[in-house]
Motif scaffolding. Sequence first.
Motif, mmCIF file in Angstrom:
data_model
loop_
_atom_site.group_PDB
_atom_site.id
_atom_site.type_symbol
_atom_site.label_atom_id
_atom_site.label_comp_id
_atom_site.label_asym_id
_atom_site.label_seq_id
_atom_site.Cartn_x
_atom_site.Cartn_y
_atom_site.Cartn_z
ATOM 1 N N ASP A 50 0.853 -1.194 0.000
ATOM 2 C CA ASP A 50 0.000 0.000 0.000
ATOM 3 C C ASP A 50 0.890 1.247 0.000
ATOM 4 O O ASP A 50 1.662 1.482 0.934
ATOM 5 C CB ASP A 50 -0.897 -0.017 1.243
ATOM 6 N N ASP A 51 0.781 2.024 -1.072
ATOM 7 C CA ASP A 51 1.619 3.222 -1.185
ATOM 8 C C ASP A 51 1.328 4.229 -0.077
ATOM 9 O O ASP A 51 2.253 4.855 0.464
ATOM 10 C CB ASP A 51 1.403 3.888 -2.554
ATOM 11 N N ALA A 52 0.079 4.404 0.281
ATOM 12 C CA ALA A 52 -0.280 5.383 1.321
ATOM 13 C C ALA A 52 0.289 4.973 2.680
ATOM 14 O O ALA A 52 0.861 5.788 3.415
ATOM 15 C CB ALA A 52 -1.801 5.537 1.407
ATOM 16 N N THR A 53 0.129 3.667 2.971
ATOM 17 C CA THR A 53 0.672 3.184 4.249
ATOM 18 C C THR A 53 2.190 3.296 4.267
ATOM 19 O O THR A 53 2.792 3.687 5.280
ATOM 20 C CB THR A 53 0.255 1.724 4.477
ATOM 21 N N ARG A 54 2.839 2.944 3.147
ATOM 22 C CA ARG A 54 4.288 3.036 3.062
ATOM 23 C C ARG A 54 4.749 4.487 3.231
ATOM 24 O O ARG A 54 5.739 4.764 3.924
ATOM 25 C CB ARG A 54 4.767 2.487 1.717
ATOM 26 N N SER A 55 4.031 5.443 2.654
ATOM 27 C CA SER A 55 4.391 6.855 2.794
ATOM 28 C C SER A 55 4.229 7.323 4.235
ATOM 29 O O SER A 55 5.069 8.074 4.761
ATOM 30 C CB SER A 55 3.507 7.700 1.871
ATOM 31 N N GLU A 56 3.172 6.855 4.904
ATOM 32 C CA GLU A 56 2.975 7.249 6.301
ATOM 33 C C GLU A 56 4.088 6.686 7.185
ATOM 34 O O GLU A 56 4.593 7.375 8.094
ATOM 35 C CB GLU A 56 1.616 6.768 6.793
ATOM 36 N N PHE A 57 4.482 5.423 6.924
ATOM 37 C CA PHE A 57 5.589 4.841 7.686
ATOM 38 C C PHE A 57 6.873 5.653 7.480
ATOM 39 O O PHE A 57 7.628 5.916 8.431
ATOM 40 C CB PHE A 57 5.804 3.373 7.261
ATOM 41 N N HIS A 58 7.147 6.022 6.243
ATOM 42 C CA HIS A 58 8.351 6.803 5.951
ATOM 43 C C HIS A 58 8.325 8.157 6.660
ATOM 44 O O HIS A 58 9.338 8.612 7.217
ATOM 45 C CB HIS A 58 8.498 6.989 4.443
ATOM 46 N N ASP A 59 7.169 8.820 6.672
ATOM 47 C CA ASP A 59 7.056 10.119 7.342
ATOM 48 C C ASP A 59 7.304 9.987 8.846
ATOM 49 O O ASP A 59 8.025 10.806 9.442
ATOM 50 C CB ASP A 59 5.673 10.719 7.095
ATOM 51 N N ASP A 60 6.724 8.959 9.452
ATOM 52 C CA ASP A 60 6.924 8.770 10.893
ATOM 53 C C ASP A 60 8.375 8.449 11.218
ATOM 54 O O ASP A 60 8.946 8.963 12.207
ATOM 55 C CB ASP A 60 6.019 7.644 11.411
ATOM 56 N N LEU A 61 9.001 7.627 10.391
ATOM 57 C CA LEU A 61 10.404 7.281 10.636
ATOM 58 C C LEU A 61 11.323 8.467 10.385
ATOM 59 O O LEU A 61 12.315 8.663 11.116
ATOM 60 C CB LEU A 61 10.812 6.100 9.751
ATOM 61 N N ASP A 62 11.013 9.301 9.387
ATOM 62 C CA ASP A 62 11.805 10.512 9.156
ATOM 63 C C ASP A 62 11.686 11.469 10.346
ATOM 64 O O ASP A 62 12.677 12.094 10.764
ATOM 65 C CB ASP A 62 11.343 11.207 7.873
ATOM 66 N N GLU A 63 10.472 11.584 10.889
ATOM 67 C CA GLU A 63 10.278 12.459 12.050
ATOM 68 C C GLU A 63 11.038 11.931 13.258
ATOM 69 O O GLU A 63 11.649 12.702 14.005
ATOM 70 C CB GLU A 63 8.788 12.580 12.367
ATOM 71 N N LEU A 64 11.031 10.617 13.452
ATOM 72 C CA LEU A 64 11.770 10.020 14.559
ATOM 73 C C LEU A 64 13.270 10.240 14.381
ATOM 74 O O LEU A 64 13.979 10.577 15.343
ATOM 75 C CB LEU A 64 11.454 8.525 14.649
ATOM 76 N N ASP A 65 13.762 10.078 13.162
ATOM 77 C CA ASP A 65 15.186 10.307 12.893
ATOM 78 C C ASP A 65 15.556 11.768 13.141
ATOM 79 O O ASP A 65 16.614 12.074 13.707
ATOM 80 C CB ASP A 65 15.478 9.908 11.444
ATOM 81 N N MET A 66 14.682 12.689 12.754
ATOM 82 C CA MET A 66 14.936 14.112 12.976
ATOM 83 C C MET A 66 14.952 14.441 14.467
ATOM 84 O O MET A 66 15.757 15.247 14.941
ATOM 85 C CB MET A 66 13.879 14.957 12.257
ATOM 86 N N MET A 67 14.087 13.828 15.246
ATOM 87 C CA MET A 67 14.058 14.068 16.691
ATOM 88 C C MET A 67 15.356 13.597 17.342
ATOM 89 O O MET A 67 15.910 14.261 18.214
ATOM 90 C CB MET A 67 12.871 13.359 17.325
ATOM 91 N N VAL A 68 15.876 12.444 16.906
ATOM 92 C CA VAL A 68 17.133 11.942 17.463
ATOM 93 C C VAL A 68 18.284 12.887 17.120
ATOM 94 O O VAL A 68 19.104 13.244 17.981
ATOM 95 C CB VAL A 68 17.414 10.518 16.943
ATOM 96 N N LYS A 69 18.326 13.334 15.871
ATOM 97 C CA LYS A 69 19.386 14.250 15.470
ATOM 98 C C LYS A 69 19.262 15.589 16.196
ATOM 99 O O LYS A 69 20.260 16.185 16.615
ATOM 100 C CB LYS A 69 19.353 14.479 13.954
ATOM 101 N N GLY A 70 18.021 16.062 16.366
ATOM 102 C CA GLY A 70 17.812 17.328 17.061
ATOM 103 C C GLY A 70 18.235 17.264 18.510
ATOM 104 O O GLY A 70 18.833 18.199 19.047
ATOM 105 N N ALA A 71 17.908 16.156 19.186
ATOM 106 C CA ALA A 71 18.309 16.012 20.591
ATOM 107 C C ALA A 71 19.822 15.980 20.728
ATOM 108 O O ALA A 71 20.403 16.609 21.622
ATOM 109 C CB ALA A 71 17.690 14.741 21.177
ATOM 110 N N LEU A 72 20.495 15.247 19.808
ATOM 111 C CA LEU A 72 21.954 15.190 19.839
ATOM 112 C C LEU A 72 22.561 16.567 19.538
ATOM 113 O O LEU A 72 23.535 16.980 20.154
ATOM 114 C CB LEU A 72 22.445 14.154 18.831
ATOM 115 N N GLN A 73 21.957 17.288 18.612
ATOM 116 C CA GLN A 73 22.453 18.625 18.281
ATOM 117 C C GLN A 73 22.274 19.576 19.454
ATOM 118 O O GLN A 73 23.122 20.414 19.739
ATOM 119 C CB GLN A 73 21.713 19.162 17.062
ATOM 120 N N CYS A 74 21.154 19.443 20.179
ATOM 121 C CA CYS A 74 20.895 20.302 21.343
ATOM 122 C C CYS A 74 21.960 20.108 22.408
ATOM 123 O O CYS A 74 22.384 21.050 23.078
ATOM 124 C CB CYS A 74 19.509 19.999 21.919
ATOM 125 N N VAL A 75 22.400 18.890 22.593
ATOM 126 C CA VAL A 75 23.427 18.604 23.597
ATOM 127 C C VAL A 75 24.776 19.145 23.164
ATOM 128 O O VAL A 75 25.492 19.766 23.943
ATOM 129 C CB VAL A 75 23.516 17.080 23.859
#
Length: 503
Positions: free
Chosen positions: A319-344
């Motif tokens: 399912d393309d829609a489901t796959r796109s939603e998974f990618h968006d959530d994983l990109d957001e999670l990756d950005m949060m990890v990078k942001g937390a590391l950058q904040c430190v």
Amino acid sequence: MSHPGNQDSFAARCQRRLTRWMPQSLLGRLSLVMLAGVMLVQFAGNAIWAAQMRSEARTEVRTAAEHLGHSAASSLRYFLSLPVNYRGLVIQQFREMGGTRFFANLTDGPVSMAPFADEELSTLALQQVRKVIQQELPAIRQLQVSFAWPQDLRFSQDGTGISDVPDKWVEHILVTRPKPAPIMVIQAELDSGNWLYLATLMPNPYFLNGSDPFSGDRVLLQVLTLLAVFVLSLLVVRWITRPLAALSSAADAFGQGDSVPALPDTGSKEFLNTARAFALMRERIQRYIEDRERLFVSISHDLRTPIMRLKLRAELLDDDATRSEFHDDLDELDMMVKGALQCVKDSDIHENPTAIRLDALIGRMVRDVKLGGHAIAFEASGISVVAKPLALKRAISNLLNNALHYGKDVGIAVHRTETYVDIAIRDHGPGVPEQALATLFDPYVRLEHGRQSNQSGMGLGLGIARDIVQAHQGELILQNAAGGGLLACIRLPVQVLPDSAQD
């Protein structure tokens, strides 16, 4: 009846005034307290000593005046017993032969005396002499007792004074030089129209000076004692507070991330305990910071692997829609990890402060912004500051990126006063509600128009910028600009580098 609120307000005002006049340093406060304590003790001691001296002086004067009164009464009794024609001969013999404590003279009436300053001891002496004479010779018709200074003394109604009589008449009876003493004059009417004039000194001629606790030599002694105690107290207080100043400098250097100077290993027991506690605290904090960095690096490393695996598995979804939603959530999670590391990491940049020309630093960022197609205004100011270059650049860059994301046009201005330098970055966007300004520095806080303008942001830039500015002993001020938009101002204190650092 006074209102409790008025009493509280009065107490608060007194406390504010006391705080305003009190020295700010521990050295100044301890010195002031010790000086006030020494002065209070001296004043209290002087008051007790003065009261005791006055009491002893009154007793001494009363006793001396009583003896003097008896002697004067004896002399008066003797002259009363003489025939009138012999009184002048006896006085002449007294003057030629000496051996008497009184200078005597016969007058037709009382000799007027110059006013004499009334003092407690002089008044007490006059009253006591008059009392004794009146008790022993109640038949005396008129009696006058007074004090006079040698230069004002008159022996007869024609104005004859000490300078008008031979020195041998008075040199062993009255003190005229080098330091004159007050002379007691006793005038009594022996018969109608016949007065006896007696002049003499108190047993202690300088009894008035001995009763003054604040005479020149005593005041000088008190001042020298106060100065000696104050200097010694100042040296002791400075010896006590110098290690505390070293501890304060070490704590400030540690807070700035600089190398911590070694603390002195001598001093009071309390300081040594405090220095050891500070060293242990510094080691624990340093270990905590290092553990925190390792923890975030480990978390970032450990999370990236499963995130990558989830992304690969998401590719297997049909399912393309489901796959796109998974990618968006994983990109957001990756950005949060990078942001937390950058904040430190970005808020703790280890650099040495140096002189920075703001025109060159900001000019490079302005050129990059213009290359990106954004409108930005900046005028060179020729102003320099002392700061950590990479850290300051990170702080300005975060504020500039926010202004570009959330505003239309951006302007940068630099101003300087005697005490601080302002770097103001203004956008022409919608601004921020007043009640939300205080929350902009909180991590992951983003307003609605911010999420719409910059979906990839994490809400960490302002917090990082504020931490960097505060590490420079500065202040980051956010406020809505007049005419719309947000104004972010970095206010840094004016500092001067040592010559060695500038070289």
